[in-house]
Design a protein around this motif. Structure first.
Motif, PDB file in Angstrom:
ATOM      1  N   VAL A   4       0.969  -1.207  -0.077  1.00  0.00           N
ATOM      2  CA  VAL A   4      -0.006   0.072  -0.186  1.00  0.00           C
ATOM      3  C   VAL A   4       1.006   1.330  -0.065  1.00  0.00           C
ATOM      4  CG1 VAL A   4      -1.776   1.382   1.236  1.00  0.00           C
ATOM      5  CG2 VAL A   4      -1.874  -1.114   1.219  1.00  0.00           C
ATOM      6  N   VAL A  55      -4.647   9.737   1.395  1.00  0.00           N
ATOM      7  CA  VAL A  55      -5.075  10.195   2.743  1.00  0.00           C
ATOM      8  C   VAL A  55      -4.895  11.588   2.935  1.00  0.00           C
ATOM      9  CG1 VAL A  55      -4.172   9.815   5.078  1.00  0.00           C
ATOM     10  CG2 VAL A  55      -3.542   8.154   3.746  1.00  0.00           C
ATOM     11  N   VAL A  58       2.953   7.691   6.189  1.00  0.00           N
ATOM     12  CA  VAL A  58       2.711   8.392   4.714  1.00  0.00           C
ATOM     13  C   VAL A  58       4.160   8.811   4.263  1.00  0.00           C
ATOM     14  CG1 VAL A  58       1.662  10.096   3.479  1.00  0.00           C
ATOM     15  CG2 VAL A  58       0.329   8.927   5.340  1.00  0.00           C
ATOM     16  N   GLU A  73      -3.347   4.755  -2.189  1.00  0.00           N
ATOM     17  CA  GLU A  73      -4.384   5.009  -1.271  1.00  0.00           C
ATOM     18  C   GLU A  73      -4.321   6.599  -0.910  1.00  0.00           C
ATOM     19  OE1 GLU A  73      -4.799   3.990   3.242  1.00  0.00           O
ATOM     20  OE2 GLU A  73      -5.695   2.054   2.042  1.00  0.00           O
ATOM     21  N   LYS A 103       0.771   4.998   0.475  1.00  0.00           N
ATOM     22  CA  LYS A 103      -0.083   6.169   1.022  1.00  0.00           C
ATOM     23  C   LYS A 103       0.065   7.401   0.240  1.00  0.00           C
ATOM     24  CE  LYS A 103      -1.204   3.966   5.245  1.00  0.00           C
ATOM     25  NZ  LYS A 103      -1.363   4.041   6.906  1.00  0.00           N
ATOM     26  N   GLY A 114      -0.471  11.440   0.950  1.00  0.00           N
ATOM     27  CA  GLY A 114      -1.293  12.283   1.690  1.00  0.00           C
ATOM     28  C   GLY A 114      -1.517  13.594   0.819  1.00  0.00           C
TER      29      GLY A 114
END
Length: 377
Positions: A28, A76, A99, A74, A30, A32
């Motif tokens: 994954v 965030v 992150v 993903e 992330k 941000g």
């Protein structure tokens, strides 16, 4: 029939096991986003977030692998409220959550203090903050994905001198890091171009009444006003200029090049407003119209100022991960400093300080509530 009924739960269990195994094998990544999702500039924060969201959807559709594992990107997103203290809190929150790639902050005043937290934690920060100080601290993980105040302010000054033939200008800034920075650059380069700066007035990024400072500049017979600040103040400023009979151009940077400016200013915002935005003209780029159509279909509105830049940098990070064959931030950082990415609104390649090696600046005005390009520098 009985055997079919008994097999169904087993098939479902096998499918669930396979799905869980696949998820466990994923890496994954992330991404941000730090920006103002509340307050006067929430329109910009949401637009920026949408640009990243669209890129993440496109990256996930590419089924990228790194280190032999499939990647799942993903989003965030955190509301920094356009406030420096909150921006630092958001930066620490991202660090605690693991992150490693942050797109934002939007505001220079937030980006300057937050950049230290990101640097200390090895997080790559890609901001549209234009104050030159952001990339002057020697942080190797900081990137400015648009032109700086020096470039934008200089382009407005050049346009004012060469195209508008201005001689006597007034300056207003909102005392934010962005507003002060771009106003200072405009002043410096306006004077170098032979213009007289008749006065420099100050306001805040929360103000709504500009009558006193506009009256003071009107008394000095200015033939234009440069405003270092944001659209939520610039729009009522344009209305109050009209009410005072101060019928001169209102000049500004990229924050005035927003549909929000026309929305808030109504018929007081037209060809009297001239603003400069980093980057080429989106509609004239090879992939620009397709991006505009995709964005509108996905979010039911036109992209604002920076959605294309946020999209491009997120895609560049995805490209860098693929090139490095790793989602490790240091490995990706090396690629971002050496590779080139052709985005929807320009070409991205960075110098050692994290500034774009080359970027154009376009001057716009408004006609019937829409931005219309006038010149590129």
């Amino acid at each position: 029939m009985p055997s079919t009924i008994n097999a169904t739960p087993l098939a479902l269990a096998a499918l669930l096991f396979a799905s869980n195994a696949l998820a466990a094998d994923e890496t994954v990544v992330k991404i941000g986003v730090s920006g103002p999702l509340s307050g006067a500039n929430a329109f910009a924060g949401k637009d920026n977030e949408n640009g990243v969201r669209l890129a993440i959807e496109d990256l996930n559709a590419q089924k990228i692998k790194a280190g032999g594992k499939p990647l799942r990107f993903e989003l965030v997103s955190e509301d920094d409220q356009g406030d420096p203290k909150q921006g630092v809190t958001v930066a620490q929150k991202f660090a605690d959550a693991g992150v490693k790639f942050v797109i934002g902050p939007y505001n220079s005043g937030v980006a300057i203090p937050a950049s230290r937290v990101y640097s200390d934690n090895g997080i790559l920060m890609s901001t549209v903050g234009t104050n030159p100080k952001i990339t002057q601290n020697g942080y190797p993980t900081v990137f400015r994905i648009v032109a700086s105040d020096s470039q934008v302010g200089g382009s407005v000054a050049s346009y004012a001198a060469k195209e508008l033939k201005l001689k006597n200008v007034g300056v207003i800034d909102d005392r934010t890091a962005f507003g002060q920075g771009i106003a200072a650059e405009f002043k410096r380069q306006a004077k170098a171009a032979g213009m007289n700066v008749a006065g420099h007035e100050f306001t805040t990024d929360k103000a709504t009444d500009f009558a006193a400072i506009l009256t003071a500049l009107k008394a000095r017979k200015v033939d234009a006003i440069f405003f270092g600040g944001y659209a939520p103040q610039a729009a009522p400023m344009a209305r109050q200029m009209k009410q005072l009979g101060l019928n001169v151009p209102l000049l500004g940077g990229d924050t005035l090049c927003s549909p929000e400016m026309a929305k808030l200013g109504g018929d007081a915002v037209g060809e009297n407003v001239r603003c400069a935005q980093a980057g080429a003209i989106l509609a004239k780029q090879t992939d620009g119209p397709a991006f505009q159509a995709k964005y509108k279909q996905r979010f039911k509105r036109e992209p604002d100022v920076y959605a294309p830049s946020f999209y491009d940098q997120t895609m560049f990070i995805g490209q860098a991960i693929k090139t490095a064959n790793s989602s490790d931030a240091q490995a990706v950082n090396k690629v971002l400093h050496t590779a080139t990415h052709e985005g929807v609104v320009g070409t991205y390649s960075y110098d050692a300080a994290g500034n774009l090696k080359k970027t154009s600046v376009t001057v716009y005005t408004f006609k019937n509530g829409a931005l219309v390009p006038l010149a590129s520098y």
